[in-house]
Design an enzyme around this catalytic site. Sequence first.
Site, mmCIF file in Angstrom:
data_model
loop_
_atom_site.group_PDB
_atom_site.id
_atom_site.type_symbol
_atom_site.label_atom_id
_atom_site.label_comp_id
_atom_site.label_asym_id
_atom_site.label_seq_id
_atom_site.Cartn_x
_atom_site.Cartn_y
_atom_site.Cartn_z
ATOM 1 C CG HIS A 49 39.039 37.926 53.269
ATOM 2 N ND1 HIS A 49 39.667 37.786 52.036
ATOM 3 C CD2 HIS A 49 39.653 37.353 54.130
ATOM 4 C CE1 HIS A 49 40.428 36.679 52.346
ATOM 5 N NE2 HIS A 49 40.466 36.431 53.632
ATOM 6 C CB CYS A 99 44.049 36.112 52.629
ATOM 7 S SG CYS A 99 43.649 34.848 53.855
#
Lengths: 446, 247
Positions: free
Chosen positions: B196, B95
């Site tokens: 994630h 990310c």
Amino acid sequence: MRLYNFLTLQFGKLIVKALQLLHKGAGNLPGLILLGINKNILGYFKVDCPIIAVTGTNGKTSVTNFVNRLFEQSGKNVITNKQGNNLDTGIVSLFLKLCSPTGKIHADCLVLEIDESHVPVIFKKLKLETLIVLNFFRDQLDRNGEVETLILKVKSFLETFQGNVILNADDPNVARLGLANPDNKNVKYFSVEKYKYATDKIHEVGEGKFCPVCGEPLEYEYYQYSHIGLFKCPKCGFGDNEIYLKVENVDLEKRRFTVDGREYDINNPSIYYVYNMAAVCAAAKLYNIDDDILRDTLERFEVNNGRMEKFSIGKSNAVINLAKNPVGANMTIRVMNESDHEKELMFVLNDNLADGYDVSWIWDINFEVFKDVTRVITSGRRAYDIAIRIKTSGYDASKIEVCPDLDEAVENLFSTEGEKFIIANYTSVQPTRTAVINYIDKNKEE
Amino acid sequence: MKTIRILHMYSDMLDLYGDNGNIEVLSYRAKARGIETAVEHHSVGTKDTDFSSYDLIYLGGGADFEQQLLAEDLQSCRDEIMKAFNNGTFFLLICGGYQLMGEYYKDSNGEVIDGLGMFPYHTEASLNKNKRCIGNIIIEAELNGEMSKIIGFENHGGQTSQTDKPFGRVVYGNGNRFGSEDEGYFDKNIIATYLHGPLLSKNPKLADHIIRYCAERDGNSVEMTPLDDTLEEKAREVLFRRLDARR
């Protein structure tokens, strides 16, 4: 417009009646429908009494229930959302049920739990007297966005607010709200003195690492839990606030603390709970609640409802605690570790809309500190995810049992005798309570 | 005994969504094969980090505020980080870590953070903070010539473009941009992704791929004994079943 408001209100009251006839709890539904057809309806209710609102990530329901009891015991007629329907839809539903046909709310005061993100929405329309802010932790990030976004929402509301603001001085994310409106002279801070298990280093995941004013890393003298503790910015001095209410001499073993030299008994041994009670004491001080009423409330009142709720069957004791974010779960694990006996843990993890679909928060829970845990049972829609998490922390995988079905899990948990802890997240806590209560009822008869 | 040296960058800032769990998974699975892991940290102000001495450099995801705070420090390490990459150090970037290694990242306040420019992609977030790609995601990626389904959870406002070498093809979810077909960035010694979960917790094959690369970098071969992944397999099954049913 007035007529339109009047008509939507009558329509709303009809919905509430209809749902009551169907024996359905009102919940958020009437408010949801009404806000859909008239988004200004909240402003149409006539509330003349003081409104006290409680917000923050953890502890809202508990503190709201406690503050409500303070006023009730003082002989006041209080309206509150005990069950935590804390969005605008919940508040509209509550008002619809209780208001007169012209929208008037009759009460001496309102004590409301309000979701952080809804503080500006709701109190743009209703006149707030006091806002209590407990803490800001990472919580359901996929629903709420980053913690910062939520803090900014509350801050934007406070920028023009002149009423009482009661803030947790030991949480930098909360304390910064005291700077939102420099003209507001009614900002008051509560704090808790260093307790026995406070640490020099941060022990659990936290948010407040940098000064919200100047970006410098904050310096902590100690951490009570997560990022709650005594901090100060070495560069700009942020954090040095005058304390309105200080809880001192915290003794978790004896379950007591002192405020202004007076000793109070409490009925729960966790630092997290002590902070909730500090907020309750601050509200009591602000509203001049009789000391006997405060004392009685702190000593005897229990919210239960899956908040450190105790059950017993045969030789087994179980405590159920809601944990919807890592800080809540870490707190239960602290309490578990402070007990010297062997114990078993059941963890129920769901990923429904209200929980947030993202379960990655379980990786911020400190399972490696486990002490004397002889068995773990996992359940819920994400039973395997939490099992993987606990295994990876180093806990013996052969002692982990996965039972996605809740009744099966509870049966399994009570197949052995002893001390049990149950952690359940938001949508799983009520089904878990029900499963435990059903199990106890069923096995009593035999 | 072989030790994998891991540099965890900005673990105090880039630790949203349990991303630090990836390191736990790597250490756990390496240890089960008798491979040690040594984790060291680099954060804002850390001096003299020898980036090239590590087998793995890891960055997780963070909020816009934190990404702003660390940007300058990251820039000051650019040459050393580049050298480590060219030397064969493996990069796992999640990310925010993914975004910061590209050309630039324009955040949801409209502020531009210069990336390290190690790779040709760039990222822009909508100014509307509510416009984010959020949800479970499944991608299909090729690991050592074998197609593998990777499961995770994405939650990003940033829309990443010009990823000439994506990590995988999106099977369910958004990927690099709203409704895109590609996800992440991939090369011999880099996996950059929005996933994630944490990523490695539900993708044991991927974790083992990284461990093997790191452990065999020095020319030795290691035996990757199969582990009992029953829990992981079941967790994957639950999600495959659920997401397939929804499509």
